[in-house]
Design an enzyme around this catalytic site. Sequence first.
Site: not given
Ligand code: NAD
Length: 261
Positions: A145, A158
Amino acid sequence: MYPSLEGKVVVITGGATGIGKAMAERFGAEKAKVVINYFKEEQELNALIKAIEDSGGSASAIQGDVTQEKDIKGMINHAVKTFGSLDIMVNNAGIENEVPSEDLSLTDWNKVISTNLTGQFLGCREAIDYMLDHDIKGSIINMSSVHQKIPWPHFVHYAASKGGVKLMTETLALEFAPHGIRVNCIAPGAIDTPINKEKFDDPELKKGVVELIPMGYIGKPEEIAACAVWLASSEASYVTGLTLFADGGMTQYPGFQAGKG
Ligand code: NAD
């Protein structure tokens, strides 16, 4: 399109929603064989698998919790049993919650660290172990991130987890470069996914986020998926230990835009 991805076997953790789902769709469109790990979103999967198959890829889903060693081993076994190998591991699952640091419980700290950092370590370790045993010059992509670089008050767990992902990625890249296993991470900025739903449903909060983005818009999950397929492809064959920032310029000190400072 990346022809080198055709027929490659990829496991994506947290692959049923948001960025993980967009990556599953894009790897499918590249005609890869996609194992979608889901946590609780069983109802979303049939449509996703059908979309991947319709676009020329193959897909299979497996439930699992990335904090559990046996579940991570299960995902890789599932890939090998279903599709015959493992070429690409995408450690994407992640969570966040807002708490002022003086009130952050050990339970919340441990939950975020064990999902975002330990879960990604287990995914790396098991994938690397399989790749070494089978002499596969594979690719591992971790999801970091912008908060591996930008401090984030109220999200100390985080930010600590993503800072950890950065150095874990670089260390593993160095350790396994002689084996041809590449380890990289992607650092998204603000992306329109369920993790941000509450924030982006509130017009004022959303405006506050957009103000931090020099390119002036919230990123789409597909824009992160585009980074993942490039990193996994042979076009990135000499790239390892990289953090690929995909953030609309968020890490370029937006406060200094337009001659300020
Ligand atoms: P999201 O909430 O749609 O996706 C997260 C996924 O992780 C979900 O499908 C959830 O079920 C799964 N998950 C959570 N705990 C889990 C576990 N213990 N075992 C298996 N799966 C689990 O959100 P996203 O934005 O798609 O996030 C995906 C990744 O991207 C994350 O690592 C997040 O930190 C990172 N990220 C997102 C953003 C953003 O702005 N959306 C920015 C930077 C980083």
